[in-house]
Design a protein around this motif. Structure first.
Motif, mmCIF file in Angstrom:
data_model
loop_
_atom_site.group_PDB
_atom_site.id
_atom_site.type_symbol
_atom_site.label_atom_id
_atom_site.label_comp_id
_atom_site.label_asym_id
_atom_site.label_seq_id
_atom_site.Cartn_x
_atom_site.Cartn_y
_atom_site.Cartn_z
ATOM 1 N N ILE A 130 24.500 -2.198 -84.283
ATOM 2 C CA ILE A 130 24.855 -3.573 -84.664
ATOM 3 C C ILE A 130 23.600 -4.387 -84.932
ATOM 4 N N VAL A 131 22.598 -4.280 -84.041
ATOM 5 C CA VAL A 131 21.359 -5.032 -84.210
ATOM 6 C C VAL A 131 20.614 -4.560 -85.453
ATOM 7 N N TYR A 132 20.666 -3.259 -85.737
ATOM 8 C CA TYR A 132 20.023 -2.715 -86.939
ATOM 9 C C TYR A 132 20.567 -3.388 -88.193
ATOM 10 N N HIS A 146 19.792 -7.322 -92.592
ATOM 11 C CA HIS A 146 20.277 -8.399 -93.460
ATOM 12 C C HIS A 146 19.617 -9.743 -93.131
ATOM 13 N N GLY A 147 18.585 -9.720 -92.291
ATOM 14 C CA GLY A 147 17.828 -10.929 -92.019
ATOM 15 C C GLY A 147 18.504 -11.916 -91.089
ATOM 16 N N VAL A 148 19.566 -11.503 -90.398
ATOM 17 C CA VAL A 148 20.250 -12.411 -89.474
ATOM 18 C C VAL A 148 19.390 -12.650 -88.235
ATOM 19 N N VAL A 149 18.742 -11.602 -87.743
ATOM 20 C CA VAL A 149 17.821 -11.722 -86.608
ATOM 21 C C VAL A 149 16.528 -11.008 -86.956
ATOM 22 N N LEU A 154 21.861 -15.643 -72.233
ATOM 23 C CA LEU A 154 20.985 -15.188 -73.303
ATOM 24 C C LEU A 154 21.211 -15.990 -74.584
ATOM 25 N N LEU A 155 22.473 -16.289 -74.888
ATOM 26 C CA LEU A 155 22.754 -17.059 -76.092
ATOM 27 C C LEU A 155 22.182 -18.470 -76.020
ATOM 28 N N ALA A 156 21.932 -18.959 -74.808
ATOM 29 C CA ALA A 156 21.276 -20.265 -74.680
ATOM 30 C C ALA A 156 19.881 -20.249 -75.292
ATOM 31 N N LEU A 157 19.310 -19.057 -75.461
ATOM 32 C CA LEU A 157 18.005 -18.948 -76.108
ATOM 33 C C LEU A 157 18.055 -19.356 -77.577
ATOM 34 N N PRO A 171 21.092 -13.422 -79.317
ATOM 35 C CA PRO A 171 22.207 -12.617 -79.823
ATOM 36 C C PRO A 171 22.018 -11.119 -79.640
ATOM 37 N N VAL A 172 20.782 -10.639 -79.722
ATOM 38 C CA VAL A 172 20.539 -9.207 -79.523
ATOM 39 C C VAL A 172 20.928 -8.790 -78.108
#
Length: 714
Positions: free
Chosen positions: A212-214, A219-222, A287-290, A303-304
């Motif tokens: 998923i992270v790949y 696609h430049g999302v993260v 983590l999402l608070a980051l 998100p990762v």
């Protein structure tokens, strides 16, 4: 039950197992492919709103933005003079002009004031990736001058060494973490199959998370760097193993009570899924608070990491129960589930009796110890790590930078960059040269030669400012702050200051701002989740306070260890924030596991007995989970970078401190001492005679045969 019904209930676990085997075969390889979409170019992770980021964007118009400088340094043996070799050095590098890897003109060789060294700057193109080591080798070969030694310093050399440091992150780190977890599980369970099942589930979770992270990174999302990549692997393995420990311990309890493996699995899942989901939600939302951070790598970790936690929960609640049903009691072979009354008096029964007998003394001693450790927390410096401390082992770029610093001004070859309106160029130059800590300031010219006409693009001109101090030092950052004050004061210049040192300065300021914003948000998230789970207000406040104290105590111990054992003068600005998010969120995990069981037992037996039974039944499994998580994070230490070593120590030590002191002694003793009032205003806090009143006033101390899984090995 009919034959058809018996066959039907076997179908679901077989389908789930087949599904996960297919998922593992498809996505498993992605656990080793994140490096394909990762970048270790620190310029890609600048604060979004910082002045240095705006300068980097404007530099692109000068065809110098985003270049990666490689600084070539020539010295002769025994610090002999090299004046006579300056022409040869300049001619040697001239062959690099116009080559595919070079983004601009190569500077001529400059002689140091002491006459014992030469330097030149080769601006490389950004994004060379795996081609960077080859480009540096070609520079080194081209720069050869007889009678001299050539070394490469600067951001390009540092990035190449970072690439070497992260080279083992796909194989070495993962192998060490999995081997460590396997050994611990074998010692905990004393069985053959179960540790392998747990490890397989963790690997499946990691494969799906990496896939998923790949896609997101592709696609430049993260943006993913080596730090995020390593933390993802450790986080998924640790979390998946922790959730598996909770389920397998509860399943063993149920197998000891009933013969039907399906009924045991349903009961174990029913009692476990709530705490596991609440725990996962705490970590994921923390983590999402980051995402509130202004630093790109912090926002990426949010998100990762949340994706990784979600995948860990998914395997724990689907793959693991399916395999446990299929294996039944064979999962624990050669050990076997035994009824609670058959178990010998163990350590957690003794701990529970101590808490019951002297709760106030127990929590007072534990609290005093944590406060003593916390007293050293203010001594932890988080102003950044100097270049010579970035790598745990010797790195060529560090030795080269030290050679450069012995002969040239500290900021030589890595200047601060000022961009200003061309009409005020002379005034800005004068202001820069007057600034304390500035060694030289020169305008960038159209021809690249000193004294030529300035290069003007869109009415803007660029000035390179050489600092007297090393570009990564505190002194240099203070000089940048003064430089900004000086050039900002020039009327109509609209001057901006960027460059490497300014980027470090802005990152430090942004990290301080992030801590101010994110820490309260994470604490609020945790408080809300605990309130919903425990149906109380006072208990969540108590738990949040204890894990926050554990974090501060860990920072205090870390300050002492980093300075006196590891020899670090400070930490990266992001280290305290990462440590806070992981320790507070993961620390609440264990309190969720403990207090959800305490609440369950209190509803049956009363608050006093519930605390003691909850401590006994969760003591072994939570301690095992804490040891596993600490060991997996400690595996980050195999990556020879100060950042990784610091995060590894903070999380590993903090988790053990939380597991062995906060969760085992401080929290149970506080709740035992406060009594039913700790559950205010929930059902358990109501006075006697109402539904859910404190039956514990008539209860007795927990016995050696208290129900539950005191030790997952038994």
């Amino acid at each position: 039950m009919s034959t058809t019904a018996r066959r039907a209930r076997w179908l679901l676990p077989f389908v789930l197992l087949a599904l996960w085997l297919g998922i593992g075969a498809t996505f498993g390889p992605y656990a080793g492919r994140l490096g394909e979409v990762a970048t270790n170019d620190q310029a890609a992770f600048l604060p979004r709103s910082a002045e240095s980021t705006e300068v980097a964007a404007q530099q692109k118009a000068f065809r110098q933005g985003g270049t990666l400088p490689a600084i070539v340094v020539w010295t002769a043996g025994g610090d002999a003079p090299v004046r006579g070799r300056r022409t040869a050095a300049t001619a040697a590098l001239a062959a690099l002009d116009g080559s595919a890897d070079v983004a601009g003109r190569v500077s001529p060789a400059l002689l140091s004031a002491d006459g014992r060294a030469l330097e030149a700057v080769v601006p490389l193109r950004p994004g060379l990736g795996d081609r960077l080591p080859g480009a540096l080798d070609r520079i080194r070969a081209a720069a050869h001058v007889p009678g001299t030694t050539v070394v490469l310093a600067g951001p390009a050399a540092t990035q190449a060494d970072l690439g070497d440091a992260f080279a083992g992150i796909d194989g070495l780190l993962l192998g060490v973490a999995l081997a460590t977890v396997l050994v611990i599980l074998l010692l905990v369970y004393r069985s053959v199959l179960l540790p392998l099942v747990v490890i397989l589930g963790a690997v499946f979770a990691l494969g799906v998370a990496c896939a998923i992270v790949y896609v997101l990174a592709q696609h430049g999302v993260v943006r993913v760097d080596g730090q995020v990549q390593g933390i993802l692997s450790i986080l998924v393995i640790g979390a998946a193993t922790d959730y598996a420990l909770l389920i397998t311990a509860r399943y063993r309890e149920e197998l000891a009570r009933r013969a039907d493996r399906f009924a045991a699995a349903r009961a174990a899942l029913k009692q476990s899924w709530g705490p596991i989901v609440a725990s996962a939600a705490t970590v994921a939302l923390g983590l999402l608070a980051l995402l509130l951070s202004d630093l790109t790598n912090n926002r990426a970790l949010g998100p990762v990491g949340a994706v990784g936690i979600g995948c860990a929960v998914l395997t724990a609640l689907t793959f693991l129960p399916a395999v446990l049903v299929l294996l039944g009691r064979a999962a624990y072979w050669p050990a076997r589930p035994r009824p609670a009354e058959d178990r010998r008096d163990g350590i957690w029964q003794r701990v529970a009796r101590l808490v019951d007998r002297s709760p106030r003394r127990v929590w007072a001693v534990a609290l005093a110890g944590l406060l003593a450790c916390a007293a050293f927390a203010p001594t932890l410096a988080s102003r950044g790590v100097p270049l010579e401390e970035i790598f745990v082992n010797d790195a060529p770029s560090v030795a080269a930078q030290q050679t450069l610093g012995r002969h040239f001004p500290g900021g030589s070859g890595n200047p601060a960059v000022v961009v200003a309106d061309a009409g005020r160029l002379d005034q800005v130059l004068a202001a820069a040269r007057r600034t304390e800590g500035v060694a030289a300031a020169t305008g960038v010219t159209a021809s690249g030669r000193p004294g030529a006409a300035p290069l003007v693009v869109g009415g803007r001109a660029q000035i390179d400012v050489t600092l007297r101090s090393a570009a990564d030092s505190d002194t240099a950052r203070r000089t940048v702050a003064r430089l900004r004050t000086s050039v900002h004061a020039v009327p109509g210049a609209h001057a901006l200051v960027g460059g490497y040192t300014a980027q470090q300065y802005d990152t430090l300021r942004t990290a301080e701002r992030d801590r101010t914003v994110i820490v309260p948000v994470v604490l609020a998230i945790i408080f809300v989740i605990l309130t919903v789970l425990l149906r109380s207000l006072l208990m969540p406040a108590l738990l949040v306070a204890t894990v926050a104290l554990n974090f501060v105590a860990t920072l205090g111990v870390s300050a002492l260890v980093f300075r006196n054992v590891f020899g670090f003068s400070g930490t990266d600005p992001s280290v305290p924030l990462y440590g806070f998010v992981f320790l507070v969120a993961l620390g609440v995990d264990y309190n969720i596991f403990l207090m959800s069981r305490v609440r369950e037992e209190s509803l049956r037996h009363g608050v006093r007995e519930g605390v003691l039974r909850g401590l006994v039944t969760t003591g072994g499994v939570i301690t095992a989970a804490g040891v596993v998580l600490a060991a997996t994070f400690a595996a980050l230490g195999v990556i020879p970078l100060a950042f990784m070593v610091q995060i590894a120590f903070i999380v590993a030590f903090g988790v053990l401190l939380d597991t062995l002191v906060v969760r085992s002694l401080l929290v149970p003793a506080l709740v035992r001492d406060i009594g039913a009032r700790a559950w205010w205003p929930g059902r358990l806090s109501r006075p006697r005679g109402t539904p859910g009143h404190d039956l514990g006033e008539r209860g007795t101390a927990v016995s050696a045969s208290a129900p539950g899984g005191a030790d997952p090995a038994r």
